[in-house]
Design a protein around this motif. Structure first.
Motif, PDB file in Angstrom:
ATOM      1  N   LEU A 125      38.670  -3.799 -58.857  1.00  0.00           N
ATOM      2  CA  LEU A 125      37.862  -4.303 -57.759  1.00  0.00           C
ATOM      3  C   LEU A 125      36.752  -5.188 -58.321  1.00  0.00           C
ATOM      4  N   VAL A 126      36.688  -6.430 -57.871  1.00  0.00           N
ATOM      5  CA  VAL A 126      35.650  -7.357 -58.313  1.00  0.00           C
ATOM      6  C   VAL A 126      34.383  -7.066 -57.518  1.00  0.00           C
ATOM      7  N   GLU A 127      33.305  -6.766 -58.226  1.00  0.00           N
ATOM      8  CA  GLU A 127      32.041  -6.437 -57.569  1.00  0.00           C
ATOM      9  C   GLU A 127      31.387  -7.680 -56.972  1.00  0.00           C
ATOM     10  N   THR A 128      30.854  -7.532 -55.783  1.00  0.00           N
ATOM     11  CA  THR A 128      30.118  -8.594 -55.103  1.00  0.00           C
ATOM     12  C   THR A 128      28.638  -8.261 -55.206  1.00  0.00           C
ATOM     13  N   PHE A 129      27.869  -9.155 -55.785  1.00  0.00           N
ATOM     14  CA  PHE A 129      26.448  -8.888 -55.970  1.00  0.00           C
ATOM     15  C   PHE A 129      25.571  -9.710 -55.049  1.00  0.00           C
ATOM     16  N   TRP A 130      26.059 -10.849 -54.588  1.00  0.00           N
ATOM     17  CA  TRP A 130      25.249 -11.718 -53.746  1.00  0.00           C
ATOM     18  C   TRP A 130      25.518 -11.418 -52.283  1.00  0.00           C
ATOM     19  N   ILE A 131      24.462 -11.198 -51.567  1.00  0.00           N
ATOM     20  CA  ILE A 131      24.558 -10.966 -50.129  1.00  0.00           C
ATOM     21  C   ILE A 131      23.659 -11.977 -49.452  1.00  0.00           C
ATOM     22  N   ARG A 132      24.189 -12.674 -48.478  1.00  0.00           N
ATOM     23  CA  ARG A 132      23.417 -13.671 -47.754  1.00  0.00           C
ATOM     24  C   ARG A 132      22.907 -13.052 -46.455  1.00  0.00           C
ATOM     25  N   LEU A 133      21.604 -13.089 -46.263  1.00  0.00           N
ATOM     26  CA  LEU A 133      20.994 -12.576 -45.040  1.00  0.00           C
ATOM     27  C   LEU A 133      20.420 -13.739 -44.252  1.00  0.00           C
ATOM     28  N   ILE A 134      20.576 -13.689 -42.958  1.00  0.00           N
ATOM     29  CA  ILE A 134      19.960 -14.679 -42.088  1.00  0.00           C
ATOM     30  C   ILE A 134      18.949 -13.940 -41.231  1.00  0.00           C
ATOM     31  N   LEU A 135      17.686 -14.257 -41.442  1.00  0.00           N
ATOM     32  CA  LEU A 135      16.622 -13.604 -40.703  1.00  0.00           C
ATOM     33  C   LEU A 135      16.059 -14.575 -39.685  1.00  0.00           C
ATOM     34  N   GLU A 136      15.862 -14.101 -38.490  1.00  0.00           N
ATOM     35  CA  GLU A 136      15.291 -14.934 -37.441  1.00  0.00           C
ATOM     36  C   GLU A 136      14.107 -14.215 -36.834  1.00  0.00           C
ATOM     37  N   HIS A 137      13.083 -14.986 -36.519  1.00  0.00           N
ATOM     38  CA  HIS A 137      11.898 -14.419 -35.871  1.00  0.00           C
ATOM     39  C   HIS A 137      12.097 -14.389 -34.365  1.00  0.00           C
ATOM     40  N   SER A 138      11.641 -13.327 -33.774  1.00  0.00           N
ATOM     41  CA  SER A 138      11.667 -13.283 -32.312  1.00  0.00           C
ATOM     42  C   SER A 138      10.411 -13.967 -31.792  1.00  0.00           C
ATOM     43  N   SER A 139      10.347 -14.159 -30.512  1.00  0.00           N
ATOM     44  CA  SER A 139       9.167 -14.784 -29.900  1.00  0.00           C
ATOM     45  C   SER A 139       7.943 -13.910 -30.151  1.00  0.00           C
ATOM     46  N   PRO A 140       6.787 -14.525 -30.394  1.00  0.00           N
ATOM     47  CA  PRO A 140       5.575 -13.723 -30.622  1.00  0.00           C
ATOM     48  C   PRO A 140       5.173 -13.012 -29.335  1.00  0.00           C
ATOM     49  N   PRO A 141       4.529 -11.852 -29.464  1.00  0.00           N
ATOM     50  CA  PRO A 141       4.078 -11.162 -28.259  1.00  0.00           C
ATOM     51  C   PRO A 141       3.066 -12.020 -27.487  1.00  0.00           C
TER      52      PRO A 141
END
Length: 146
Positions: A125-141
């Protein structure tokens, strides 16, 4: 299911499809129609087990999460597949789709080779080390605005 206050405490926060009984609290997830896998609800459930549960639920016409294709994954018209998992929840390096078609996956379960016959060589099994995250901000209160 246990009746009373202890039954309310016995639930799995990390896996909504787990069945829990107790005390002591013990939780399992169904991997196949005949196999329930014990899980530790203080940890995240391995992805291979999640996919197995999802495929079982789909085969029974029950709800599942919606999934997208990883950006680096192969374009495939198979959709989600029913993976083969190791006993610890890792993907087996070689996956097949109940036919003579097999392929190699990485540790995230993403196909990394073209599909071939059952003699395809997926040594480890080839190990995967890189994970791509997409973070988005919600509307400010509203109290922060203007």
């Amino acid at each position: 299911m246990v009746v009373g206050a202890s039954a309310q405490d016995c639930k799995c926060e990390n896996m909504k499809w787990a069945s829990c009984t107790g005390p002591p609290c013990q939780c399992t997830i169904p991997l196949t129609r005949d196999v329930d896998q014990p899980i530790d609800c203080s940890k995240l459930v391995p992805k291979c087990f999640l996919m197995k549960v999802e495929m079982l639920r789909r085969s029974k016409g029950q709800d599942t999460r919606t999934v997208g294709k990883p950006e680096e994954g192969f374009v495939d018209n198979d959709g989600i597949y029913d993976p083969e998992c190791e006993s610890d929840g890792k993907f087996k390096a070689k996956q097949c789709n109940n036919t003579e078609e097999c392929w190699c996956v990485n540790s995230a379960g993403v196909r990394r080779t073209e599909k071939e016959g059952p003699n395809i060589n997926c040594d480890k099994l080839v190990e995967t080390f890189w994970i791509r995250l997409i973070l988005e901000h919600s509307s400010p209160p509203s109290w922060l605005c203007c």
